[in-house]
Design a protein around this motif. Structure first.
Motif: not given
Length: 509
Positions: A169-190
């Motif tokens: 339910d939250h939004e987070h801001e960062g200067r950089w984002l790194v996807g380390c969320d596995g083989g079915r990576s959500t970050v990779r898709g988004l």
């Protein structure tokens, strides 16, 4: 705004967070799972760390904690104080396999490992995901990393100055984002990464089951005319590889009847499964993103490359990704990175990922049922019974043969630095706990000290003699343990200064 957001609190995400935290970055890790699962504890969570990965923990002062967490009572093939008269390390006691064919550690040619020195890290080790994550979670807390659990990333927006991520339910801001969320990576898709490769030839199963007649199955790896199965020492811990073209619907939980049918087919026995406590599936699908960075979003570990678990390369490759990226991203955050430094992450790690994919594809091809593959199996088995064949595979699986092309002809540059043993009793790894680069000066008069003025926070100066100076007068070692520059007995201070500027930026930022 955080300096870096990391999606995923597995070993890769946690190690990256620790490296960034050690460098003084503000890091938030977002993890969808609330707590550990049986898939992370023994026996299902068992993983093999290569010697290169174990050395990562040594260099950050975490090896002892990892050995304790892993329940390892004796590590290596000699005690630290037994190497006083040794100039080269002994061969490891145990090594990996290729396509289910075990290697003989005694057949390794130690003379072909010229930069392997005696020290605290002599070989890989068996551990668990739980042990690795426990040690790294404790380290993350020490270096000020924040971890938010139960926060699944569902959306991201990328701008010129940073990334906004929705997790729960939250939004987070960062200067950089790194996807380390596995083989079915959500970050990779988004993040819109292109993900290409080959489709599966088999479906694999890992299970913890109650077997009515376990004596019908051979212990260890068994290559059969119809596939491969693995019976681990823990009763009921079984792996199966069924060459079905990846046809099994992995969205459905396998039934006991299905698993028994597959196991009977592959093993050629009438073994009976009474119950299955836990089961997961995998394939040999081998894919990789075309780049590890898109704007302010980067990927590491399985999010960037997926392949079968054959040869235990996935975790080790992810650890090396995190080490390579951590110091480069930290330097970028702090504004002292030389131009193009962050781009070297993809340039160095993408070819390694591609090699790992081919390594697992080769094993899948060798194991495939049929007369052609069986002929290939026999040929490979013969090669693995030779000293050169065993040494070659060991070099590949241990990380010993890895070398980045850093534009130098010096044989050490681009390689993992040997764990030098100094005459004061310390090892090089003892000087790397703070995550800095290391300038090693073996020459009298401290020739290189002046070239470090203004970079003391980024490069630690270590001067003195070592028991084996590997033919060098001086070395510049990156925070990830890779040799960035090396010179002979009379090192060129100007050449060192140029190398330091090239990797660590201006002396006066």
């Amino acid at each position: 705004m955080h300096d870096v957001l990391i999606a995923g609190a597995g070993p890769v995400g946690l190690l990256l967070a620790c490296e960034l935290g050690l460098a003084g970055c503000d890091v938030l890790v977002l993890e969808q799972d609330e707590r550990s699962t049986p898939w992370k504890t023994m026996p299902l969570g068992m993983r093999g760390l290569s010697a290169s990965s174990a050395e990562v923990f040594h260099r950050r002062g975490l090896l002892k904690e990892l050995l304790i967490a892993s329940g390892v009572e004796k590590y290596g093939n000699q005690d630290e104080d037994e190497d006083e008269d040794q100039d080269t390390a002994q061969a490891p006691r145990s090594v990996s396999h290729f396509a289910g064919m075990m290697l003989d550690a005694a057949a390794i040619d130690t003379t072909a490992l010229p930069y392997r020195l005696p020290g605290p890290v002599l070989e890989g080790l068996m551990t668990s995901l739980e042990a690795v994550e426990t040690v790294l979670t404790e380290q993350a807390a020490k270096v000020g990393v924040h971890i938010r659990r139960g926060a699944k990333v569902s959306d991201l927006r990328q701008g010129t100055e940073g990334v906004t991520v929705r997790a729960g339910d939250h939004e987070h801001e960062g200067r950089w984002l790194v996807g380390c969320d596995g083989g079915r990576s959500t970050v990779r898709g988004l993040g819109g990464f292109e993900f290409t490769g080959t489709e599966p030839q088999f479906t694999g199963y890992t299970m913890l089951a109650t077997v009515a007649d376990p004596d019908k199955l051979q212990p260890g790896f068994s290559l059969t005319p119809t596939g491969m199965y693995l019976q681990m020492p823990t009763p009921g811990h079984i792996g199966i590889i069924d060459y079905d073209g990846g046809a099994y619907d992995r969205g459905l939980p396998p039934t006991v009847q299905h698993l028994q049918s597959v196991l009977r087919h592959v093993s050629g026995t009438d073994v009976t499964l009474e119950d299955v406590l836990l089961v997961s599936t995998f394939t040999d699908r081998a894919k990789q993103t075309t780049s590890y960075q898109r704007g302010r979003v980067l990927l590491a570990g399985d999010a960037a490359h997926i392949h079968s678990p054959l040869g235990a390369q996935g975790l080790n490759t992810g650890i090396a990704d995190a080490m390579n990226l951590g110091w480069k991203l930290a330097a970028t955050v702090h504004g002292h990175a030389p131009d193009g430094l962050l781009g070297t992450y993809t340039r160095e790690r993408h070819p390694v990922g591609a090699q790992i994919l081919d390594w697992t594809r080769a094993q899948s091809a060798v194991m495939r049922p049929g007369p052609h593959s069986q002929a290939l199996q026999a040929l490979v088995a013969d090669l693995l019974r030779t000293r050169d064949g065993t040494t070659y595979v060991y070099n590949r699986t241990s990380g010993s043969s890895q070398r980045y092309d850093l534009g130098s002809t010096h044989p050490l540059v681009g390689r993992n630095v040997p764990d030098l043993h100094f005459t004061d009793g310390t090892h090089l790894g003892d000087h790397m706990h703070e995550g800095q680069g290391i300038a090693v000066d073996f020459t009298p008069g401290r020739k290189l000290a002046g070239a470090l003025a203004g970079r003391e926070d980024r490069i630690r100066y270590v001067a003195g003699s070592a028991r084996n100076e590997v033919g060098c007068g001086a070395l510049l070692v990156r925070p990830d343990g890779v040799v960035a520059w090396a010179d002979g007995p009379d090192p060129d201070a100007d050449g060192f200064a140029r190398a330091a500027a090239g990797w660590f930026g201006s002396a006066h930022i």
